[in-house]
Design an enzyme around this catalytic site. Structure first.
Site, PDB file in Angstrom:
ATOM      1  N   ASP A 248       0.823  -1.221   0.000  1.00  0.00           N
ATOM      2  CA  ASP A 248       0.000   0.000   0.000  1.00  0.00           C
ATOM      3  C   ASP A 248       0.850   1.262   0.000  1.00  0.00           C
ATOM      4  OD1 ASP A 248       1.036  -0.305   2.534  1.00  0.00           O
ATOM      5  OD2 ASP A 248      -0.793   0.287   3.579  1.00  0.00           O
ATOM      6  N   ASP A 326       7.466  -4.361  14.199  1.00  0.00           N
ATOM      7  CA  ASP A 326       7.988  -2.997  14.102  1.00  0.00           C
ATOM      8  C   ASP A 326       8.238  -2.385  15.485  1.00  0.00           C
ATOM      9  OD1 ASP A 326       5.244  -3.085  14.463  1.00  0.00           O
ATOM     10  OD2 ASP A 326       4.806  -1.395  13.160  1.00  0.00           O
TER      11      ASP A 326
END
Length: 483
Positions: A248, A326
């Site tokens: 994306d 992350d």
């Protein structure tokens, strides 16, 4: 029908209610600034006490040594006059060693008054022998792009831009790793033929998690996919580095130029562990559109288009997390006081509202990030100013020579002259969050590190003026309890 008019008391009450909201925000800022002043005063007093304590300890040590010297002279019946040494010469070897370890040379050269953090145009006299030389092999290093995909057919938008801006298919092969086994997405990827390499994550099973984490199943699968895909890039395909993007992300025209120019810096500086295309505070009003060439170091792992070396993957792979990879990267145990490079203006933007985060972060913030549109020839610039020693000296000098101002002065702006930089100081988690919210930058911290922060300093534009939201001078480390 008779209309009932509110009496004067009700009118005053309504007006006061509107005023209260404004006054409350101002009162919070005022209290935060008062706390900062008190904390600053206390720190100065503590420094004075420590300074005097060290001086008293040295004098006591000198006196003790002088008494021992006199005693030795008497015992040896030496009649020559004792020659006293200056106090500084009596500092013991341990103290001297400590001074050598803690003191670092400071660059005393005058900085360009127009610097917005260390800039690309470093003065020629500073380059000298320290100029980072690009090795003959560097122009030919293969930097593949790994696209992490699942069930978004809009991966086409991402791939179209990557192929459009790619300068060489040989130097930048595009590897699309697909999870989810989504047939329509697979057809979109397959339509690019040999322009991309399509690999598929074979394990599509659900992951066993504890009951309270069932709603996070997507995060577990993403982490598993990253692990598998990176193993393919480094272990199966034997690449030495990779740039990771998700399905994306749309890239800027100089996306490839950016990473190719920064590969030698990442490779040369052991205090760096990634290069990112993303600025977490990259909204239009917070960046300088005329400074597309500006690059910074950051202690916050940004992700969203980032380069990783094989050596770093060798370190991370054995302990790769089962979920939330992350945030795991942002923990001190992984970061180890290393930094990333990030741009003033982002070289990626995300268009993916649909995802495991349900779009909440996208609507609040991500949709407003500015994508760079100007091609910057980074490979023709000397980027050695990003190496830690040179960068830190210039950063500290610039930040702490900037005028210290109050929030009210920034918000009203009338008494300030010029484009800055100006410094707003914070000393606690609460004052950081109050100031960050009122200045429009992201106020969350991960393991104590603010987004885009470097040595605690967050750098951005506020109403056209460069601002450093910074801790007091002498900052040493992040406080993980601030998270």
């Amino acid at each position: 029908m008779k209309v009932v008019e509110p009496n004067q008391e009700e009118k005053r009450s309504g007006a006061w209610g509107k005023e209260a909201g404004v006054n409350l925000a101002g009162e919070v800022i005022r209290l935060a600034e008062e706390v900062e002043v008190q904390l600053d005063t206390q720190k100065k007093l503590l420094k004075q006490i420590e300074s005097h304590r060290a001086m008293w300890a040295r004098r006591k040590d000198v006196g003790k040594r002088e008494m021992e010297d006199r005693k030795e002279v008497k015992e040896e019946v030496v009649h020559q006059p004792q020659k006293l040494q200056p106090i500084e010469d009596h500092v013991d070897d341990t103290d001297q060693t400590r001074v050598k370890e803690t003191q670092r040379p400071v660059n005393t050269e005058a900085l360009d008054t127009n610097l917005d953090h260390p800039q690309v145009n470093v003065p020629k006299e500073e380059m000298g022998e320290n100029k980072l030389q690009t090795s003959p092999a560097t122009p030919e290093v293969v930097i593949p792009i790994l696209v992490i995909a699942c069930d978004r057919v809009t991966v086409k938008r991402s791939l179209d831009r990557l192929i459009q801006y790619r300068p060489s298919a040989q130097l930048h092969p595009i590897i699309v790793s697909q999870d989810c086994s989504h047939a329509e997405t697979a057809r979109v990827i397959g339509s690019y033929g040999d322009q991309v390499m399509h690999i598929r994550q074979p394990d599509l099973s659900d992951i066993r998690v504890r009951p309270e984490h069932r709603k996070f199943q997507g995060y577990y699968k993403i982490s598993r996919h990253y692990h598998w895909a990176l193993q393919q890039v480094f272990n199966t395909l034997s690449h030495s580095t990779v740039v990771i993007v998700e399905d994306d992300l749309e890239v800027a025209p100089d996306f490839f130029e950016y990473f190719r120019a920064l590969y030698p810096i990442l490779h040369a500086d052991p205090t760096l562990w990634c290069v990112s295309a993303w600025n977490d505070n990259g909204r239009d009003a917070l960046v300088d559109p005329s400074k597309a060439e500006l690059l910074y170091r950051t202690d916050f792992f940004p992700g969203l288009g980032w380069m990783l070396l094989k050596e770093m993957w060798t370190e991370l792979e054995p302990k790769w997390p089962s979920a939330f990879w992350d945030d795991w990267m942002r923990q001190p145990e992984q970061r180890k006081e290393r930094s990333c490079i990030r741009p003033e203006i982002s070289r990626t933007i995300t268009f993916g509202r649909k995802g495991v985060s349900l779009g909440q972060f996208f609507d609040q913030y991500l949709r407003y990030i500015k994508l760079n549109t100007e091609f910057v020839p980074f490979t023709k610039q000397d980027l050695s100013y990003l190496l830690q020693e040179k960068y830190d000296e210039r950063l500290i000098k610039e930040v702490y020579s900037a005028p210290l101002v109050k929030m009210e002065e920034l918000q009203q702006g009338g008494t300030l002259r010029g484009p800055g930089p100006f410094r707003v100081q914070y000393s606690s988690r609460d004052t950081f969050k109050v100031f960050a919210r009122n200045l429009g930058v992201m106020d969350d911290l991960k393991s104590g590190v603010p987004r885009t922060g470097y040595r605690g300093v967050v750098n951005f534009l506020y109403r056209g003026r460069r601002v450093f939201l910074a801790p007091p001078e002498g900052w040493t480390q992040y406080d993980v309890s601030w998270s």
